[in-house]
Enzyme design. Structure first.
Site, PDB file in Angstrom:
ATOM      1  N   ARG A  92      18.408  19.392  40.555  1.00  0.00           N
ATOM      2  CA  ARG A  92      17.230  19.154  39.719  1.00  0.00           C
ATOM      3  C   ARG A  92      16.583  20.459  39.289  1.00  0.00           C
ATOM      4  O   ARG A  92      15.623  20.439  38.529  1.00  0.00           O
ATOM      5  CB  ARG A  92      16.208  18.341  40.494  1.00  0.00           C
ATOM      6  CG  ARG A  92      16.301  16.830  40.211  1.00  0.00           C
ATOM      7  CD  ARG A  92      15.283  16.180  41.093  1.00  0.00           C
ATOM      8  NE  ARG A  92      14.761  14.943  40.644  1.00  0.00           N
ATOM      9  CZ  ARG A  92      15.152  13.758  41.116  1.00  0.00           C
ATOM     10  NH1 ARG A  92      16.128  13.663  41.963  1.00  0.00           N
ATOM     11  NH2 ARG A  92      14.551  12.658  40.706  1.00  0.00           N
ATOM     12  N   ARG A 129      11.194  -1.841  37.586  1.00  0.00           N
ATOM     13  CA  ARG A 129      12.232  -1.597  38.602  1.00  0.00           C
ATOM     14  C   ARG A 129      11.848  -2.138  39.971  1.00  0.00           C
ATOM     15  O   ARG A 129      10.722  -1.979  40.415  1.00  0.00           O
ATOM     16  CB  ARG A 129      12.486  -0.091  38.686  1.00  0.00           C
ATOM     17  CG  ARG A 129      13.489   0.302  39.748  1.00  0.00           C
ATOM     18  CD  ARG A 129      14.185   1.555  39.402  1.00  0.00           C
ATOM     19  NE  ARG A 129      13.405   2.744  39.731  1.00  0.00           N
ATOM     20  CZ  ARG A 129      13.868   3.978  39.587  1.00  0.00           C
ATOM     21  NH1 ARG A 129      15.091   4.169  39.111  1.00  0.00           N
ATOM     22  NH2 ARG A 129      13.131   5.006  39.892  1.00  0.00           N
ATOM     23  N   ARG A 162       8.955   1.143  44.328  1.00  0.00           N
ATOM     24  CA  ARG A 162       8.780   2.471  44.934  1.00  0.00           C
ATOM     25  C   ARG A 162       7.388   3.008  44.613  1.00  0.00           C
ATOM     26  O   ARG A 162       6.939   2.884  43.474  1.00  0.00           O
ATOM     27  CB  ARG A 162       9.834   3.434  44.379  1.00  0.00           C
ATOM     28  CG  ARG A 162      11.171   3.329  45.077  1.00  0.00           C
ATOM     29  CD  ARG A 162      12.251   4.127  44.406  1.00  0.00           C
ATOM     30  NE  ARG A 162      11.864   5.441  43.912  1.00  0.00           N
ATOM     31  CZ  ARG A 162      12.687   6.260  43.272  1.00  0.00           C
ATOM     32  NH1 ARG A 162      13.936   5.901  43.069  1.00  0.00           N
ATOM     33  NH2 ARG A 162      12.285   7.439  42.855  1.00  0.00           N
TER      34      ARG A 162
HETATM   35  P1  AMP Z   1      14.942   9.942  42.860  1.00  0.00           P
HETATM   36  O1  AMP Z   1      15.188   8.826  43.814  1.00  0.00           O
HETATM   37  O2  AMP Z   1      16.195  10.675  42.480  1.00  0.00           O
HETATM   38  O3  AMP Z   1      14.132   9.528  41.648  1.00  0.00           O
HETATM   39  O4  AMP Z   1      14.043  11.025  43.654  1.00  0.00           O
HETATM   40  C1  AMP Z   1      12.758  10.685  44.115  1.00  0.00           C
HETATM   41  C2  AMP Z   1      12.014  11.948  44.508  1.00  0.00           C
HETATM   42  O5  AMP Z   1      12.697  12.617  45.566  1.00  0.00           O
HETATM   43  C3  AMP Z   1      11.859  13.005  43.429  1.00  0.00           C
HETATM   44  O6  AMP Z   1      10.785  12.729  42.540  1.00  0.00           O
HETATM   45  C4  AMP Z   1      11.636  14.257  44.265  1.00  0.00           C
HETATM   46  O7  AMP Z   1      10.330  14.314  44.786  1.00  0.00           O
HETATM   47  C5  AMP Z   1      12.586  14.035  45.428  1.00  0.00           C
HETATM   48  N1  AMP Z   1      13.939  14.577  45.135  1.00  0.00           N
HETATM   49  C6  AMP Z   1      15.105  13.875  45.044  1.00  0.00           C
HETATM   50  N2  AMP Z   1      16.131  14.681  44.750  1.00  0.00           N
HETATM   51  C7  AMP Z   1      15.612  15.932  44.640  1.00  0.00           C
HETATM   52  C8  AMP Z   1      16.156  17.206  44.322  1.00  0.00           C
HETATM   53  N3  AMP Z   1      17.470  17.354  44.047  1.00  0.00           N
HETATM   54  N4  AMP Z   1      15.312  18.272  44.297  1.00  0.00           N
HETATM   55  C9  AMP Z   1      14.004  18.139  44.568  1.00  0.00           C
HETATM   56  N5  AMP Z   1      13.412  16.968  44.860  1.00  0.00           N
HETATM   57  C10 AMP Z   1      14.205  15.865  44.888  1.00  0.00           C
END
Ligand code: AMP
Length: 222
Positions: A92, A129, A162
């Site tokens: 990310r 969602r 979520r």
């Molecule tokens: P997601 O489920 O992919 O939408 O991730 C939810 C949250 O987890 C994000 O908004 C970040 O706060 C954290 N997160 C997940 N993956 C990453 C990553 N690769 N780098 C930094 N934060 C992450």
């Protein structure tokens, strides 16, 4: 030389990475690694990592790179990644991408799929969602509802929204995506591994488009 397929799914929150990841992994026998799911698991178990990530995630910001990288690198060392894996929600930031580039083996066949959709589409999708805490499957109240209202088709657990899928947090996540994650598109373009696919269509149509791209890269029949 036998190649190991490594797929990265890039795209804004709500574009459908999770839904496509499940389908791609089942079709191509890849291990699905979602860094968001790994963090949520750590929060559920109240590990040290979970405690550090909890408030950051709830605010819609990114967890610091060093925490993400050590968690991710431990995960991809596991046996189930030896025959190929898919990364959903990682990298990310440019620093994460550069660290991951160094981890890749000469036998890895990296394909980066960038799913694109308008802000309106992703906000609409996230607001409907529903997620399963147990198996992480994702549904949508209207376009992809579970067979029984509020229950996961797979493990019959109660579905939930979520906390970071609430409107104010979604806006922050989208802005974080644009400033910190979108530049990765150029990074992977330069490495010549980027495939761009529209995420505006139905789950099945997007999967069909992804399958065509993956088949042409892996030499498999669609
Ligand atoms: P997601 O489920 O992919 O939408 O991730 C939810 C949250 O987890 C994000 O908004 C970040 O706060 C954290 N997160 C997940 N993956 C990453 C990553 N690769 N780098 C930094 N934060 C992450």
């Amino acid at each position: 030389m036998e190649k190991t397929l490594v797929v990265i799914l890039l795209g804004p929150p709500g574009v459908g990475k999770g839904s496509q990841a499940t389908k791609i992994c089942s079709q191509y026998k890849l291990t699905h690694i979602s860094t968001g799911d790994l963090f949520r698991e750590n929060i559920k178990n109240q590990t040290e990592l979970g405690k550090k990530a909890q408030d950051i995630m709830a605010s819609g910001a990114l967890v610091p790179d060093e925490l993400v990288l050590s968690m991710l690198f431990d995960r991809i060392e596991k046996q189930d990644c030896k025959t190929g894996y898919l990364l959903d929600g990682f990298p990310r930031t440019l620093a994460q991408a550069q660290s991951f580039d160094k981890k890749l083996k000469p036998t890895d066949n990296l394909i980066v799929i960038s799913l694109e959709a308008s802000d309106e589409t992703v906000v609409e999708r996230i607001s409907g969602r529903l997620s399963c805490k147990t198996c992480n499957r994702i549904y949508h109240k209207i376009v992809n509802p579970p067979s029984q209202e509020g229950l996961c088709d797979h493990c019959h657990e109660t579905l939930y929204q979520r906390p970071d899928d609430k409107e104010e947090v979604v806006k922050r996540r989208l802005s974080v995506y644009k400033t910190q994650t979108k530049p990765l598109i150029d990074h992977y373009k330069k490495l010549n591994v980027l495939k761009t696919i529209s995420g505006e269509h139905s789950i099945d149509k997007v999967f069909e488009d992804i399958s065509i791209v993956l088949a042409s890269t892996t030499g498999e029949k669609v």
